[in-house]
Design an enzyme around this catalytic site. Structure first.
Site, PDB file in Angstrom:
ATOM      1  N   LYS A 175      -5.306  -4.199  -4.777  1.00 42.37           N
ATOM      2  CA  LYS A 175      -6.240  -3.052  -4.294  1.00 42.37           C
ATOM      3  C   LYS A 175      -7.506  -2.739  -5.170  1.00 42.37           C
ATOM      4  CE  LYS A 175      -2.801   0.038  -4.257  1.00 42.37           C
ATOM      5  NZ  LYS A 175      -1.768   1.094  -4.370  1.00 42.37           N
ATOM      6  N   THR A 206      -9.297  12.115  -2.858  1.00 46.69           N
ATOM      7  CA  THR A 206      -8.471  10.720  -2.776  1.00 46.69           C
ATOM      8  C   THR A 206      -7.187  10.709  -3.219  1.00 46.69           C
ATOM      9  OG1 THR A 206      -9.445   9.937  -4.728  1.00 46.69           O
ATOM     10  CG2 THR A 206     -10.681   9.285  -2.622  1.00 46.69           C
ATOM     11  N   GLY A 208      -3.575  10.300  -3.349  1.00 53.92           N
ATOM     12  CA  GLY A 208      -2.363  10.050  -2.423  1.00 53.92           C
ATOM     13  C   GLY A 208      -2.857   8.711  -1.605  1.00 53.92           C
ATOM     14  N   THR A 209      -3.965   8.065  -1.957  1.00 59.98           N
ATOM     15  CA  THR A 209      -4.445   6.829  -1.246  1.00 59.98           C
ATOM     16  C   THR A 209      -3.327   5.773  -1.228  1.00 59.98           C
ATOM     17  OG1 THR A 209      -5.442   6.241  -3.180  1.00 59.98           O
ATOM     18  CG2 THR A 209      -6.975   6.984  -1.316  1.00 59.98           C
ATOM     19  N   GLY A 210      -2.905   5.605  -2.507  1.00 60.55           N
ATOM     20  CA  GLY A 210      -1.699   4.305  -2.567  1.00 60.55           C
ATOM     21  C   GLY A 210      -0.639   4.465  -1.808  1.00 60.55           C
ATOM     22  N   CYS A 211      -0.157   5.780  -1.839  1.00 55.95           N
ATOM     23  CA  CYS A 211       1.228   6.028  -1.347  1.00 55.95           C
ATOM     24  C   CYS A 211       1.036   5.847   0.235  1.00 55.95           C
ATOM     25  CB  CYS A 211       1.490   7.634  -1.625  1.00 55.95           C
ATOM     26  SG  CYS A 211       1.927   8.026  -3.298  1.00 55.95           S
TER      27      CYS A 211
HETATM   28  N1  LIG Z   1     -13.756   6.038  -1.927  1.00 56.03           N
HETATM   29  C1  LIG Z   1     -13.015   5.024  -1.191  1.00 56.03           C
HETATM   30  N2  LIG Z   1     -13.583   4.754  -0.147  1.00 56.03           N
HETATM   31  C2  LIG Z   1     -12.793   3.890   0.651  1.00 56.03           C
HETATM   32  N3  LIG Z   1     -11.853   3.467   0.493  1.00 56.03           N
HETATM   33  C3  LIG Z   1     -11.081   3.380  -0.581  1.00 56.03           C
HETATM   34  C4  LIG Z   1     -11.693   4.509  -1.735  1.00 56.03           C
HETATM   35  N4  LIG Z   1     -11.004   4.417  -2.769  1.00 56.03           N
HETATM   36  C5  LIG Z   1     -10.009   3.800  -2.649  1.00 56.03           C
HETATM   37  N5  LIG Z   1     -10.178   3.020  -1.408  1.00 56.03           N
HETATM   38  C6  LIG Z   1      -9.073   2.326  -0.629  1.00 56.03           C
HETATM   39  O1  LIG Z   1      -7.918   3.033  -0.621  1.00 56.03           O
HETATM   40  C7  LIG Z   1      -6.755   2.019  -0.778  1.00 56.03           C
HETATM   41  C8  LIG Z   1      -5.869   2.261  -1.912  1.00 56.03           C
HETATM   42  O2  LIG Z   1      -6.646   2.155  -3.063  1.00 56.03           O
HETATM   43  P1  LIG Z   1      -6.406   2.588  -4.330  1.00 56.03           P
HETATM   44  O3  LIG Z   1      -6.928   1.303  -5.566  1.00 56.03           O
HETATM   45  O4  LIG Z   1      -7.129   3.786  -4.654  1.00 56.03           O
HETATM   46  O5  LIG Z   1      -4.849   2.629  -4.652  1.00 56.03           O
HETATM   47  P2  LIG Z   1      -4.187   3.430  -5.918  1.00 56.03           P
HETATM   48  O6  LIG Z   1      -4.988   3.462  -7.150  1.00 56.03           O
HETATM   49  O7  LIG Z   1      -2.864   2.863  -5.960  1.00 56.03           O
HETATM   50  O8  LIG Z   1      -3.959   4.842  -5.215  1.00 56.03           O
HETATM   51  P3  LIG Z   1      -3.211   5.935  -6.059  1.00 56.03           P
HETATM   52  O9  LIG Z   1      -4.648   6.388  -6.733  1.00 56.03           O
HETATM   53  O10 LIG Z   1      -3.192   7.166  -4.830  1.00 56.03           O
HETATM   54  O11 LIG Z   1      -2.161   5.709  -6.515  1.00 56.03           O
HETATM   55  C9  LIG Z   1      -7.415   0.564  -0.778  1.00 56.03           C
HETATM   56  O12 LIG Z   1      -7.534   0.099   0.132  1.00 56.03           O
HETATM   57  C10 LIG Z   1      -8.822   1.079  -1.348  1.00 56.03           C
HETATM   58  O13 LIG Z   1      -9.642  -0.324  -1.200  1.00 56.03           O
HETATM   59  C1  LIG Z   2       5.142  12.088  -6.697  1.00 58.49           C
HETATM   60  C2  LIG Z   2       3.939  10.828  -6.937  1.00 58.49           C
HETATM   61  N1  LIG Z   2       3.981   9.912  -6.454  1.00 58.49           N
HETATM   62  C3  LIG Z   2       2.713   9.037  -6.518  1.00 58.49           C
HETATM   63  C4  LIG Z   2       1.684   9.615  -7.065  1.00 58.49           C
HETATM   64  C5  LIG Z   2       0.259   8.907  -7.130  1.00 58.49           C
HETATM   65  O1  LIG Z   2      -0.818   9.205  -6.313  1.00 58.49           O
HETATM   66  P1  LIG Z   2      -2.191   9.327  -7.051  1.00 58.49           P
HETATM   67  O2  LIG Z   2      -2.550   8.308  -7.755  1.00 58.49           O
HETATM   68  O3  LIG Z   2      -3.077   9.663  -5.744  1.00 58.49           O
HETATM   69  O4  LIG Z   2      -1.885  10.759  -7.800  1.00 58.49           O
HETATM   70  C6  LIG Z   2       1.840  10.788  -7.313  1.00 58.49           C
HETATM   71  N2  LIG Z   2       0.456  11.522  -7.779  1.00 58.49           N
HETATM   72  N3  LIG Z   2       2.844  11.610  -7.295  1.00 58.49           N
END
Ligand SMILES: Nc1ncnc2c1ncn2[C@@H]1O[C@H](COP(=O)(O)OP(=O)(O)OP(=O)(O)O)[C@@H](O)[C@H]1O
Ligand SMILES: Cc1ncc(COP(=O)(O)O)c(N)n1
Length: 267
Positions: A175, A206, A208-211
């Site tokens: 990602k 943003t 929760g994007t990854g979850c």
């Molecule tokens: N500002 C943004 N606009 C559009 N898409 C985005 C943006 N930020 C992240 N993404 C997309 O969101 C998805 C999750 O990516 P990201 O790299 O944020 O994951 P992550 O860091 O694991 O998330 P988290 O921080 O919630 O654990 C990917 O498809 C990424 O390309």
């Molecule tokens: C319980 C739990 N699981 C996963 C994340 C990651 O999400 P984020 O990177 O958006 O804070 C979080 N903050 N909390």
């Protein structure tokens, strides 16, 4: 009425409702599957960060998993925060014995930089958890932690993918959300390469994007899609959720899991 596909998340609770178990279950509802949960840890968390975290005993994690899988059954599994080496190993063993695709989000730290996985668990993630993953979904910080490969631009993503694949997942989704420019991710199994590109939304909410992305992939897999189809559909869902992310509290607000209902004028 026939039952919808069933999807299980194995993850931590986010009291603020934006990430973790809460994000996973909302995503599953939005995508039309029946969501179920194995809680691995409880966090006291809000838009400002993580104020506390308490891990559950491995026995409690195993018992929740058995209750769900042995009676209800699962068509796909998603893992998130696993907290410790003991829980990583317990979950890897459970998934290894279950005949359902697993989406592994190797969560390391929260958006605010709070640790959600002990440093001592990294080796278990590399050698046990990634091996049982159908799709692993690391962000660039997790790639660096797990493989030592530092990605500074899109051109480095293929090398990162190869490094993660060497630990055994069938597919890896790198990602690129933390890079500047378009939001670009790379999905590959070592032979096929699929680049997923979306506009970057200038929205700080943003959380929760990854979850959300990983749960959406699991939901689509449970409906019978292939990995590339599931990831493409999930990318569209998470992009819409990011575009609609809203302010809550004094810090980083959540993505909007219900954006499609709201777009239809419902909810
Ligand atoms: N500002 C943004 N606009 C559009 N898409 C985005 C943006 N930020 C992240 N993404 C997309 O969101 C998805 C999750 O990516 P990201 O790299 O944020 O994951 P992550 O860091 O694991 O998330 P988290 O921080 O919630 O654990 C990917 O498809 C990424 O390309
Ligand atoms: C319980 C739990 N699981 C996963 C994340 C990651 O999400 P984020 O990177 O958006 O804070 C979080 N903050 N909390």
């Amino acid at each position: 009425m026939s039952a919808p596909p069933r999807v299980l998340t194995v993850a931590g609770s986010d009291s603020g409702g934006g990430a973790g178990i809460q994000a996973d279950l909302k995503t599953m509802l939005a995508l039309g599957v029946h969501g179920m949960s194995v809680v691995t840890a409880v966090t006291a968390q809000n838009s400002l960060g993580v104020q506390g975290a308490w891990e559950l005993p491995a026995e409690a994690v195993r018992a929740q998993y058995r209750s769900v899988v042995d009676d209800i059954g699962v068509q796909a599994i998603k893992t998130g925060m696993l907290a410790s080496a003991e829980l990583v190993e317990a979950v890897a063993e459970l998934i290894g014995g279950t005949d359902a695709p697993a989406v592994v989000d190797p969560v390391g730290v929260s958006k605010h930089g709070d640790p959600l996985l002990a440093a001592s668990a990294l080796d278990s993630v590399r050698t046990k958890l990634l091996q049982v993953a159908t799709v692993a979904t690391p962000n660039l910080d997790e790639v660096a932690q797990l493989t030592g490969v530092l990605v500074e631009s899109e051109s480095g993503m293929a090398e990162a993918a190869a490094a993660v694949l060497s630990y055994g997942p069938r597919w890896v989704l790198i990602k690129g959300g933390h890079l500047p420019g378009d939001a670009v991710d790379l999905l590959t199994d070592g032979s096929e390469e699929h680049w997923l590109r979306a506009p970057r939304y200038d929205n700080r909410h943003t959380h929760g994007t990854g979850c959300t992305f990983a749960s959406a992939i699991a939901s689509q897999l449970a409906k019978g899609q292939t990995v590339p189809e599931a990831v493409a559909a999930a990318k569209e869902y998470v992009t819409g959720a990011i575009a609609a992310g809203f302010a809550l509290g004094g810090g980083i607000g959540p993505v909007d899991h219900g954006w499609r209902f709201r777009a239809d004028g419902g909810a």
